[in-house]
Scaffold this active site. Structure first.
Site, PDB file in Angstrom:
ATOM      1  N   SER A 120       5.038   7.706   0.211  1.00 31.63           N
ATOM      2  CA  SER A 120       3.388   8.283   0.543  1.00 31.63           C
ATOM      3  C   SER A 120       3.081   8.240   1.460  1.00 31.63           C
ATOM      4  CB  SER A 120       2.938   6.852   0.039  1.00 31.63           C
ATOM      5  OG  SER A 120       3.071   6.487  -1.022  1.00 31.63           O
ATOM      6  N   HIS A 135       7.031  12.282  -4.715  1.00 35.66           N
ATOM      7  CA  HIS A 135       6.374  11.274  -5.074  1.00 35.66           C
ATOM      8  C   HIS A 135       5.188  11.345  -6.265  1.00 35.66           C
ATOM      9  CE1 HIS A 135       2.672   9.804  -3.231  1.00 35.66           C
ATOM     10  NE2 HIS A 135       3.124   8.835  -3.296  1.00 35.66           N
ATOM     11  N   GLU A 185       3.380  15.524  -6.784  1.00 37.78           N
ATOM     12  CA  GLU A 185       3.880  15.918  -5.466  1.00 37.78           C
ATOM     13  C   GLU A 185       4.922  16.368  -5.052  1.00 37.78           C
ATOM     14  OE1 GLU A 185      -0.622  14.658  -3.347  1.00 37.78           O
ATOM     15  OE2 GLU A 185       1.381  13.922  -3.049  1.00 37.78           O
ATOM     16  N   ASN A 190      -3.217  11.014  -1.611  1.00 39.43           N
ATOM     17  CA  ASN A 190      -3.424  10.085  -0.325  1.00 39.43           C
ATOM     18  C   ASN A 190      -3.803  10.130   0.528  1.00 39.43           C
ATOM     19  OD1 ASN A 190      -1.886   7.992  -2.254  1.00 39.43           O
ATOM     20  ND2 ASN A 190      -0.477   8.165  -1.456  1.00 39.43           N
TER      21      ASN A 190
HETATM   22  N1  LIG Z   1       2.521   1.428  -5.269  1.00 34.93           N
HETATM   23  C1  LIG Z   1       2.712   2.544  -5.695  1.00 34.93           C
HETATM   24  O1  LIG Z   1       1.528   2.705  -5.761  1.00 34.93           O
HETATM   25  C2  LIG Z   1       3.262   3.721  -4.642  1.00 34.93           C
HETATM   26  C3  LIG Z   1       3.009   4.781  -5.310  1.00 34.93           C
HETATM   27  C4  LIG Z   1       3.472   5.655  -4.722  1.00 34.93           C
HETATM   28  C5  LIG Z   1       4.734   5.879  -3.759  1.00 34.93           C
HETATM   29  N2  LIG Z   1       4.975   4.593  -3.170  1.00 34.93           N
HETATM   30  C6  LIG Z   1       5.958   4.409  -2.302  1.00 34.93           C
HETATM   31  O2  LIG Z   1       6.923   4.142  -2.895  1.00 34.93           O
HETATM   32  C7  LIG Z   1       8.110   3.456  -2.498  1.00 34.93           C
HETATM   33  C8  LIG Z   1       7.936   1.477  -3.135  1.00 34.93           C
HETATM   34  O3  LIG Z   1       6.935   1.438  -3.322  1.00 34.93           O
HETATM   35  P1  LIG Z   1       6.198   0.151  -4.012  1.00 34.93           P
HETATM   36  O4  LIG Z   1       5.423   0.279  -3.869  1.00 34.93           O
HETATM   37  O5  LIG Z   1       6.972   0.419  -5.841  1.00 34.93           O
HETATM   38  O6  LIG Z   1       7.469  -1.669  -3.079  1.00 34.93           O
HETATM   39  P2  LIG Z   1       7.489  -2.361  -3.870  1.00 34.93           P
HETATM   40  O7  LIG Z   1       7.746  -3.325  -2.538  1.00 34.93           O
HETATM   41  O8  LIG Z   1       7.191  -3.091  -5.300  1.00 34.93           O
HETATM   42  O9  LIG Z   1       9.391  -2.633  -4.355  1.00 34.93           O
HETATM   43  C9  LIG Z   1      10.327  -1.858  -3.448  1.00 34.93           C
HETATM   44  C10 LIG Z   1      11.408  -2.229  -3.676  1.00 34.93           C
HETATM   45  O10 LIG Z   1      12.627  -2.259  -3.341  1.00 34.93           O
HETATM   46  C11 LIG Z   1      13.380  -2.902  -2.666  1.00 34.93           C
HETATM   47  N3  LIG Z   1      14.384  -2.576  -1.746  1.00 34.93           N
HETATM   48  C12 LIG Z   1      13.956  -3.321  -0.362  1.00 34.93           C
HETATM   49  N4  LIG Z   1      15.144  -2.787   0.528  1.00 34.93           N
HETATM   50  C13 LIG Z   1      16.307  -2.607  -0.407  1.00 34.93           C
HETATM   51  C14 LIG Z   1      17.555  -2.085   0.107  1.00 34.93           C
HETATM   52  N5  LIG Z   1      18.130  -1.524   1.030  1.00 34.93           N
HETATM   53  N6  LIG Z   1      18.131  -1.411  -1.203  1.00 34.93           N
HETATM   54  C15 LIG Z   1      17.567  -1.339  -2.700  1.00 34.93           C
HETATM   55  N7  LIG Z   1      16.735  -1.640  -2.792  1.00 34.93           N
HETATM   56  C16 LIG Z   1      15.901  -1.887  -1.235  1.00 34.93           C
HETATM   57  C17 LIG Z   1      12.712  -4.527  -3.079  1.00 34.93           C
HETATM   58  O11 LIG Z   1      13.542  -5.420  -3.440  1.00 34.93           O
HETATM   59  C18 LIG Z   1      11.611  -4.200  -3.659  1.00 34.93           C
HETATM   60  O12 LIG Z   1      12.609  -3.846  -5.472  1.00 34.93           O
HETATM   61  C19 LIG Z   1       7.316   3.468  -1.174  1.00 34.93           C
HETATM   62  O13 LIG Z   1       7.665   4.201  -0.410  1.00 34.93           O
HETATM   63  C20 LIG Z   1       5.487   3.127  -1.806  1.00 34.93           C
HETATM   64  O14 LIG Z   1       4.733   4.431  -0.087  1.00 34.93           O
HETATM   65  C21 LIG Z   1       3.699   3.261  -3.327  1.00 34.93           C
END
Ligand SMILES: NC(=O)c1ccc[n+]([C@@H]2O[C@H](COP(=O)([O-])OP(=O)(O)OC[C@H]3O[C@@H](n4cnc5c(N)ncnc54)[C@H](O)[C@@H]3O)[C@@H](O)[C@H]2O)c1
Length: 245
Positions: free
Chosen positions: A121, A142, A154, A192
């Site tokens: 993000s 994204h 995006e 964002n």
């Molecule tokens: N939450 C949102 O609304 C949102 C929206 C758009 C983008 N994002 C982006 O998406 C990405 C993930 O965010 P999220 O909210 O899903 O996080 P999250 O913490 O819910 O999920 C991340 C997952 O990655 C896993 N993980 C960690 N290390 C790992 C590895 N080495 N190999 C495989 N899996 C691994 C974790 O176990 C976890 O399940 C981030 O970059 C965030 O900025 C989040």
């Protein structure tokens, strides 16, 4: 010639990755979904099961379609399962060194022509791309939360992303039923960059005890017509993820 993305991968099955895997499987693609360990893999699989069960309950999917969708996803904990993927989307927590380490491993495992995408993000796609030997084939893709529902994607190009990679990922997003916007690599991209000033402001109104959580959210829902208030949205995004962004 336009690439066909038939075999796709997702790394990290949290809030976003599980939703992205669902979007891919709904489009009929064969998906390899990778988590860090067995416990997280079970959580990720449950996320997909629960989300698609809700779609069945709402009449958006039949039970048979749900079973077929879930069966299109191979769940595992070894990145090597991604060796045949045409495109991999990384969705691990928002930490630059973790993402760079994963991209460096993917670079050694995936086919040289495979596209490596990050769902970051706010981090620099360029800094993630240069952890690989193929920065021209690295792009930001994204998705928004919840990925199966939100239309926008995006697409983030760095100065070295190859034009045909951008073109093919744009066409792919459209095939998934999404609306794509392509932009340069700048923290927060469009949505964002605009959203987080507002969310931070809401958090500071609450922190200074100017208004209650309920009143802050009611003001934006009922006064501005938004589907949810800023504090509820911070919870939906996840406070840890919001903090990193
Ligand atoms: N939450 C949102 O609304 C949102 C929206 C758009 C983008 N994002 C982006 O998406 C990405 C993930 O965010 P999220 O909210 O899903 O996080 P999250 O913490 O819910 O999920 C991340 C997952 O990655 C896993 N993980 C960690 N290390 C790992 C590895 N080495 N190999 C495989 N899996 C691994 C974790 O176990 C976890 O399940 C981030 O970059 C965030 O900025 C989040």
């Amino acid at each position: 010639m336009t690439r066909e993305f038939r075999h796709v991968g997702v790394v990290g099955l949290g809030t976003m990755g599980a939703g992205i895997a669902e979007v891919f499987a709904r489009s009929g693609l064969s998906v390899v979904a990778i988590e860090a360990d067995d416990a997280a893999l079970t959580r990720g699989r449950n996320h997909v099961e629960n989300s698609t069960s809700r779609a069945v309950a709402r009449g958006k999917l039949t039970y048979d379609e749900q079973r077929e969708l879930v069966a299109r996803i191979d769940f595992g904990t070894d990145l090597k399962l991604l060796a045949d993927a045409d495109l991999v989307v990384e969705a691990v927590p928002e930490h630059l060194e973790l993402k760079r380490a994963i991209f460096s491993q993917l670079d050694g495992i995936c086919k040289p022509e495979a596209i490596l995408a990050t769902n970051t993000s706010s981090l620099s796609v360029t800094e993630i791309a240069v952890a690989t030997g193929r920065p021209g084939k690295v792009v930001g893709v994204h998705f928004f939360n919840p990925a199966p529902v939100m239309k926008l994607v995006e697409i983030v190009r760095t100065v070295v992303t190859e034009q045909d990679v951008v073109d093919d990922v744009e066409a792919f997003a459209q095939k998934l039923g999404k609306v794509d916007v392509t932009i340069g690599d700048r923290a927060g991209f469009i949505a964002n960059a605009l959203l987080f000033g507002y969310l931070n402001h809401a958090a500071s109104l609450y922190e200074s005890r100017y208004a209650s959580r309920e009143d802050i959210d009611a003001a934006m829902k009922l006064g501005c017509g938004l589907p949810m208030g800023p504090l509820a949205l911070l919870d939906l995004i996840g406070l840890d993820t919001s903090y990193e962004i």
